[in-house]
Design a protein around this motif. Sequence first.
Motif, PDB file in Angstrom:
ATOM      1  N   SER A  75      31.746  60.199 -20.302  1.00  0.00           N
ATOM      2  CA  SER A  75      32.783  61.109 -20.803  1.00  0.00           C
ATOM      3  C   SER A  75      32.562  62.539 -20.323  1.00  0.00           C
ATOM      4  CB  SER A  75      32.805  61.061 -22.343  1.00  0.00           C
ATOM      5  OG  SER A  75      33.489  59.905 -22.771  1.00  0.00           O
ATOM      6  N   ASN A  76      33.026  62.805 -19.119  1.00  0.00           N
ATOM      7  CA  ASN A  76      33.041  64.180 -18.606  1.00  0.00           C
ATOM      8  C   ASN A  76      34.241  64.342 -17.663  1.00  0.00           C
ATOM      9  OD1 ASN A  76      32.323  63.057 -16.134  1.00  0.00           O
ATOM     10  ND2 ASN A  76      30.215  63.782 -16.164  1.00  0.00           N
ATOM     11  N   GLY A  77      34.298  65.504 -17.013  1.00  0.00           N
ATOM     12  CA  GLY A  77      35.465  65.834 -16.193  1.00  0.00           C
ATOM     13  C   GLY A  77      35.611  64.952 -14.961  1.00  0.00           C
ATOM     14  N   VAL A  78      34.546  64.263 -14.557  1.00  0.00           N
ATOM     15  CA  VAL A  78      34.654  63.336 -13.425  1.00  0.00           C
ATOM     16  C   VAL A  78      35.151  61.981 -13.929  1.00  0.00           C
ATOM     17  CG1 VAL A  78      33.419  62.203 -11.542  1.00  0.00           C
ATOM     18  CG2 VAL A  78      32.784  64.528 -12.221  1.00  0.00           C
ATOM     19  N   GLY A  79      34.488  61.470 -14.978  1.00  0.00           N
ATOM     20  CA  GLY A  79      34.873  60.164 -15.521  1.00  0.00           C
ATOM     21  C   GLY A  79      36.322  60.137 -15.984  1.00  0.00           C
ATOM     22  N   ALA A  80      36.769  61.237 -16.600  1.00  0.00           N
ATOM     23  CA  ALA A  80      38.138  61.280 -17.146  1.00  0.00           C
ATOM     24  C   ALA A  80      39.199  61.158 -16.054  1.00  0.00           C
ATOM     25  CB  ALA A  80      38.341  62.564 -17.943  1.00  0.00           C
ATOM     26  N   LEU A  81      38.824  61.446 -14.793  1.00  0.00           N
ATOM     27  CA  LEU A  81      39.794  61.293 -13.696  1.00  0.00           C
ATOM     28  C   LEU A  81      40.339  59.864 -13.653  1.00  0.00           C
ATOM     29  CD1 LEU A  81      37.880  63.188 -10.845  1.00  0.00           C
ATOM     30  CD2 LEU A  81      40.031  63.937 -11.922  1.00  0.00           C
ATOM     31  N   MET A 110      40.980  70.278  -5.873  1.00  0.00           N
ATOM     32  CA  MET A 110      41.255  69.085  -5.068  1.00  0.00           C
ATOM     33  C   MET A 110      42.090  68.099  -5.887  1.00  0.00           C
ATOM     34  SD  MET A 110      38.420  66.886  -2.939  1.00  0.00           S
ATOM     35  CE  MET A 110      37.228  66.873  -4.258  1.00  0.00           C
ATOM     36  N   GLY A 111      43.249  67.707  -5.367  1.00  0.00           N
ATOM     37  CA  GLY A 111      44.154  66.812  -6.109  1.00  0.00           C
ATOM     38  C   GLY A 111      43.561  65.434  -6.344  1.00  0.00           C
ATOM     39  N   LEU A 112      44.249  64.652  -7.148  1.00  0.00           N
ATOM     40  CA  LEU A 112      43.708  63.351  -7.554  1.00  0.00           C
ATOM     41  C   LEU A 112      43.415  62.433  -6.369  1.00  0.00           C
ATOM     42  CD1 LEU A 112      42.961  61.619 -10.028  1.00  0.00           C
ATOM     43  CD2 LEU A 112      45.282  60.710  -9.962  1.00  0.00           C
ATOM     44  N   THR A 113      44.345  62.370  -5.427  1.00  0.00           N
ATOM     45  CA  THR A 113      44.140  61.413  -4.327  1.00  0.00           C
ATOM     46  C   THR A 113      42.993  61.831  -3.410  1.00  0.00           C
ATOM     47  OG1 THR A 113      45.932  62.522  -3.191  1.00  0.00           O
ATOM     48  CG2 THR A 113      46.466  60.428  -4.225  1.00  0.00           C
ATOM     49  N   ALA A 114      42.634  63.111  -3.434  1.00  0.00           N
ATOM     50  CA  ALA A 114      41.531  63.563  -2.581  1.00  0.00           C
ATOM     51  C   ALA A 114      40.165  63.434  -3.274  1.00  0.00           C
ATOM     52  CB  ALA A 114      41.772  65.019  -2.167  1.00  0.00           C
ATOM     53  N   GLN A 115      40.162  63.081  -4.550  1.00  0.00           N
ATOM     54  CA  GLN A 115      38.885  62.942  -5.271  1.00  0.00           C
ATOM     55  C   GLN A 115      38.154  61.698  -4.782  1.00  0.00           C
ATOM     56  OE1 GLN A 115      37.728  65.035  -7.741  1.00  0.00           O
ATOM     57  NE2 GLN A 115      39.563  66.313  -7.769  1.00  0.00           N
ATOM     58  N   GLN A 160      39.725  70.347 -20.020  1.00  0.00           N
ATOM     59  CA  GLN A 160      39.623  71.573 -19.208  1.00  0.00           C
ATOM     60  C   GLN A 160      38.757  71.348 -17.967  1.00  0.00           C
ATOM     61  OE1 GLN A 160      38.519  73.694 -22.907  1.00  0.00           O
ATOM     62  NE2 GLN A 160      39.655  75.373 -22.001  1.00  0.00           N
ATOM     63  N   GLU A 161      37.665  70.636 -18.180  1.00  0.00           N
ATOM     64  CA  GLU A 161      36.760  70.327 -17.068  1.00  0.00           C
ATOM     65  C   GLU A 161      37.491  69.493 -15.996  1.00  0.00           C
ATOM     66  OE1 GLU A 161      32.724  67.866 -16.687  1.00  0.00           O
ATOM     67  OE2 GLU A 161      33.083  68.559 -18.726  1.00  0.00           O
ATOM     68  N   THR A 162      38.291  68.540 -16.470  1.00  0.00           N
ATOM     69  CA  THR A 162      39.007  67.655 -15.537  1.00  0.00           C
ATOM     70  C   THR A 162      40.078  68.437 -14.769  1.00  0.00           C
ATOM     71  OG1 THR A 162      38.715  65.947 -17.217  1.00  0.00           O
ATOM     72  CG2 THR A 162      40.117  65.380 -15.361  1.00  0.00           C
ATOM     73  N   ALA A 163      40.797  69.299 -15.494  1.00  0.00           N
ATOM     74  CA  ALA A 163      41.822  70.130 -14.831  1.00  0.00           C
ATOM     75  C   ALA A 163      41.150  71.018 -13.782  1.00  0.00           C
ATOM     76  CB  ALA A 163      42.572  70.968 -15.864  1.00  0.00           C
ATOM     77  N   GLY A 164      39.980  71.543 -14.102  1.00  0.00           N
ATOM     78  CA  GLY A 164      39.222  72.376 -13.156  1.00  0.00           C
ATOM     79  C   GLY A 164      38.877  71.588 -11.912  1.00  0.00           C
ATOM     80  N   ARG A 165      38.451  70.373 -12.120  1.00  0.00           N
ATOM     81  CA  ARG A 165      38.079  69.492 -11.013  1.00  0.00           C
ATOM     82  C   ARG A 165      39.293  69.210 -10.110  1.00  0.00           C
ATOM     83  NH1 ARG A 165      33.015  67.154  -9.754  1.00  0.00           N
ATOM     84  NH2 ARG A 165      33.625  65.710  -8.136  1.00  0.00           N
ATOM     85  N   VAL A 169      43.657  60.454 -20.500  1.00  0.00           N
ATOM     86  CA  VAL A 169      44.987  59.965 -20.882  1.00  0.00           C
ATOM     87  C   VAL A 169      45.898  61.154 -21.221  1.00  0.00           C
ATOM     88  CG1 VAL A 169      46.248  58.765 -22.726  1.00  0.00           C
ATOM     89  CG2 VAL A 169      44.266  57.672 -21.648  1.00  0.00           C
ATOM     90  N   ALA A 170      45.388  62.080 -22.026  1.00  0.00           N
ATOM     91  CA  ALA A 170      46.222  63.220 -22.448  1.00  0.00           C
ATOM     92  C   ALA A 170      46.620  64.072 -21.243  1.00  0.00           C
ATOM     93  CB  ALA A 170      45.465  64.063 -23.480  1.00  0.00           C
ATOM     94  N   LEU A 171      45.655  64.311 -20.361  1.00  0.00           N
ATOM     95  CA  LEU A 171      45.959  65.143 -19.186  1.00  0.00           C
ATOM     96  C   LEU A 171      46.929  64.415 -18.250  1.00  0.00           C
ATOM     97  CD1 LEU A 171      45.450  67.762 -17.645  1.00  0.00           C
ATOM     98  CD2 LEU A 171      43.391  66.728 -16.656  1.00  0.00           C
TER      99      LEU A 171
END
Length: 342
Positions: A155-161, A1-6, A231-236, A197-199
């Motif tokens: 600090s996880n794949g949801v927060g990093a969004l 799911m892309g960023l705007t759909a999160q 990686q978790e964030t990219a997966g999300r 930030v890096a992603l």
Amino acid sequence: MGLTAQPRIRLGTFPTPLYFAERLTAQLGGPRIYIKRDDLTGLALGGNKTRMLEYLVADALEQGATHLITEGGPQSNHVRQTLAAARLTGLETVIVSNTTDPNPPVQGNFLLDHIFGIEYHRVSEERDRPARMAQLADELAANGYVPYVIPGGGSNGVGALGYVAAMLELNYQLWDQGVSASAFYLPNGGGGTHAGVALGAALYGAEYGVRGIMIEDNAAIGAERSWKIVQETAGRLGIACPLTKNDIICVDGFVGEAYAVPTPEGLDAIRLLARAEAILLEPVYSAKAFAGMLADIQCGMYSSKESVIFLHTGGTAALFAMTEELAPILDGNERTRHDATL
Ligand SMILES: Cc1ncc(COP(=O)(O)O)c(C=O)c1O
């Protein structure tokens, strides 16, 4: 799911300013220094956790949560902002705090926690916090509630969004101000901010390199931790990760004695920025990261024509609990006069 759909809820005030530190730039003789003012995100005195909580709390609400459970020390900025976010969304909050002090001073962040209303469970060691959170989550679930556990600092794949999105915001500001930056500096603690930030920088084609200044642990541990979150964030987001682990640049040399123990160069950075630009850093995160950026500047890494960006992640409330630690830079007293005869 892309960023705007999160799922995201609004907790902060965005965009935060991208501020050109003109006086500091002149004082140092360049490069041009820009400060991304995420100390001004607006939620309960601001800070980087606002952006992360917009996604974390939205995820919690999507899952039907009744309670947020999170962790931090008594001066945690993340805990302060989580308590505030819960007040805006009607969620209950349970905090697991590591301290050996049965009565931590009610100052700084901890004072604000009490104003928002805090239920906290004490453990002695930081490493005991996750198990205690899991236990509390089980207890709540057994009583029919729906707990949502947020790891330290979000600090996880949801927060990093939140910081993937911040890079989109920054891109527009760079374009708008006609800035082409060589580097982006930030503190790396739990590593979620750096991961986002890096992603985001990679996804939106940034020209600048991202340099995370370690404020706890060493660069190898920090890079590993942020890489996992990337990686978790990219997966999300449902995308192939555009980075490799080697793209996560973490910088050693600025932690000092330990996490949260101020360093002389960090204290100097607080004084420098306060007196040049009237912007307040704090000793735990932002001052150490700023000192890391200054060291790169002072060793000639950039020409005077280049531009660098510093992410001010906030945390200013902690200043009010650190009078003793700040003593070395409180040198105004000798100029105080009491003109009793006037
Ligand atoms: C003011 C401030 N800056 C930086 C950080 C580090 O952020 P991260 O844990 O995402 O690395 C924190 C974390 O709590 C913080 O409170």
